[in-house]
Design a protein around this motif. Sequence first.
Motif, PDB file in Angstrom:
ATOM      1  N   LYS A  14       0.513  -1.016   5.080  1.00 23.76           N
ATOM      2  CA  LYS A  14      -0.315   0.187   4.557  1.00 23.76           C
ATOM      3  C   LYS A  14      -0.331  -0.045   3.004  1.00 23.76           C
ATOM      4  O   LYS A  14      -1.628  -0.239   2.455  1.00 23.76           O
ATOM      5  N   SER A  15       0.772   0.009   2.264  1.00 17.76           N
ATOM      6  CA  SER A  15       0.555  -0.525   0.977  1.00 17.76           C
ATOM      7  C   SER A  15      -0.162  -1.814   0.501  1.00 17.76           C
ATOM      8  O   SER A  15      -0.669  -1.469  -0.669  1.00 17.76           O
ATOM      9  N   THR A  16       0.138  -3.039   1.148  1.00 20.02           N
ATOM     10  CA  THR A  16      -0.250  -4.106   0.993  1.00 20.02           C
ATOM     11  C   THR A  16      -2.066  -3.889   0.884  1.00 20.02           C
ATOM     12  O   THR A  16      -2.623  -4.344   0.116  1.00 20.02           O
ATOM     13  N   VAL A  17      -2.493  -3.406   1.995  1.00 19.16           N
ATOM     14  CA  VAL A  17      -4.043  -3.032   1.838  1.00 19.16           C
ATOM     15  C   VAL A  17      -4.501  -2.266   1.034  1.00 19.16           C
ATOM     16  O   VAL A  17      -5.446  -2.627   0.241  1.00 19.16           O
ATOM     17  N   ALA A  18      -3.644  -0.923   0.652  1.00 20.43           N
ATOM     18  CA  ALA A  18      -4.158  -0.408  -0.608  1.00 20.43           C
ATOM     19  C   ALA A  18      -4.038  -0.770  -1.852  1.00 20.43           C
ATOM     20  O   ALA A  18      -5.180  -0.906  -2.661  1.00 20.43           O
ATOM     21  N   ALA A  19      -3.106  -1.567  -1.950  1.00 16.43           N
ATOM     22  CA  ALA A  19      -3.232  -2.424  -3.469  1.00 16.43           C
ATOM     23  C   ALA A  19      -4.026  -3.381  -3.691  1.00 16.43           C
ATOM     24  O   ALA A  19      -4.753  -3.416  -4.485  1.00 16.43           O
ATOM     25  N   ASN A  20      -4.358  -4.319  -2.444  1.00 13.16           N
ATOM     26  CA  ASN A  20      -5.504  -5.182  -2.470  1.00 13.16           C
ATOM     27  C   ASN A  20      -6.853  -4.886  -2.559  1.00 13.16           C
ATOM     28  O   ASN A  20      -7.644  -4.995  -3.458  1.00 13.16           O
ATOM     29  N   LEU A  21      -7.017  -3.358  -2.043  1.00 11.80           N
ATOM     30  CA  LEU A  21      -8.162  -2.581  -2.185  1.00 11.80           C
ATOM     31  C   LEU A  21      -8.463  -2.257  -3.532  1.00 11.80           C
ATOM     32  O   LEU A  21      -9.644  -2.178  -3.834  1.00 11.80           O
ATOM     33  N   ALA A  22      -7.491  -1.776  -3.997  1.00  9.03           N
ATOM     34  CA  ALA A  22      -7.646  -1.090  -5.223  1.00  9.03           C
ATOM     35  C   ALA A  22      -7.942  -2.009  -6.304  1.00  9.03           C
ATOM     36  O   ALA A  22      -8.674  -1.796  -7.121  1.00  9.03           O
ATOM     37  N   TRP A  23      -7.247  -3.047  -6.339  1.00  9.65           N
ATOM     38  CA  TRP A  23      -7.389  -4.330  -7.109  1.00  9.65           C
ATOM     39  C   TRP A  23      -8.879  -4.793  -7.188  1.00  9.65           C
ATOM     40  O   TRP A  23      -9.443  -5.046  -8.213  1.00  9.65           O
ATOM     41  N   THR A  24      -9.524  -4.515  -5.730  1.00 12.43           N
ATOM     42  CA  THR A  24     -10.803  -5.384  -5.587  1.00 12.43           C
ATOM     43  C   THR A  24     -11.784  -4.031  -6.088  1.00 12.43           C
ATOM     44  O   THR A  24     -12.817  -4.544  -6.851  1.00 12.43           O
TER      45      THR A  24
END
Lengths: 280, 113
Positions: A14-24
């Motif tokens: 979940k955090s991986t998805v959150a971090a990648n989405l935020a970066w994008t």
Amino acid sequence: MKIAIASGKGGTGKSTVAANLAWTLAHSRDVVLVDCDVEEPNLHLFFPSEATDVPVTAPVPEIDYARCNFCGECGKFCRFGALAVVKDTVLTFPYLCHSCGGCALVCPRGAIREVPRAIGRVSCSRPLPRLVLITGILNEGEVLAPKVIKAAKMLAEGHPLIMYDASPGIACPVIETLEGSDYCLLVTESTPFGLHDLRLAAGVAEELGIPAGVVINRSDGQDENTVEFCREHNLPILMTIPFSREIATVTSRGGLIVRDLPGWEERFAELSGEILGVSP
Amino acid sequence: MIVCITARAPGTDAPVEQRFARAPYFVFVDTETGKSESIENPLIDAAGGVGPRAVQLLSDRGATVAITGHVGGNAARALAAGGFKVFAYQGSGSVADALAAYTAGNLQPIPLV
Ligand code: SF4
Ligand code: SF4
């Protein structure tokens, strides 16, 4: 817009998805990412940078022994065992206290005063020019996770685009996180357990009336049951991330696949487009 | 002196319960008169902080000695503050057996700090 990222259980990425989405998202707009997994915040691992801390306190009772006559009313009232009147002492167990304020109300002698006590902190940093990371941190052994989550969310309030990374599970802290969100991104895995937990998390989002979409993480390609479930419940599957050693390696060293692996920035950009498209 | 023994059922024939604050019953015995009274534990399904609450319950009933299997940290602190003497009974006997062992001086005290 407020986007919550949730999963029925831990370890779904979940955090991986959150971090990648935020970066994008932070490429094209201002984003505030709030780590609401206050018992085990980990988003800062993806975004190391200097942070400023704000303490979070909760009121706890303090006894005025000049007034107390050891009647025992406060101890009988407290459902959490944070007060016990034994012999001629009023024992307090501040870390059990839920700060309901009830003991001060029931004390017939006005002997209870509330004093603030630190239960955690909110840590604030700016790892990218357009990304602010707000991390809620609950001190070890404390019980008031929702209080720290509330403080972290409060600090983000007013920004046009906020992402909340919820703690795993569906207990109070998750409800606290999802409250007030406009969209809920559910991260799941294509295992029977994953589906079970997705069912629970999707139920919470539905209960709160928050539109939701699904990301299948670490997919082994056999997602039929998950796909079937999503179709039945009108949950769009927005992205499927395959199980791959490459992705696991990048993620485990705190890397971002959108930055470190080709092709993923585009895919996360698409995902963010889909989510922002449902903006109310 | 009033002794409280944690038990699985009411009465002095009931087996001793090892858990302190989650014991189904508290059996209070007045060692002077030999009279006993059993109280159903209202905290058995309570969410948290049961240790201190159980100690207050014992304290309210005038007990000064407790016999049980083991006590948790919060309960221990409350018991210590209340000046309780706490003894461990690890056998599978009844409340009466535990009391007899206590009277004979055969029980080990549980350290509270
Ligand atoms: S209710 Fe008030 S007076 Fe009674 S024991 Fe508690 S603090 Fe003391
Ligand atoms: S504020 Fe509420 S939870 Fe805290 S000690 Fe008082 S009654 Fe118990």
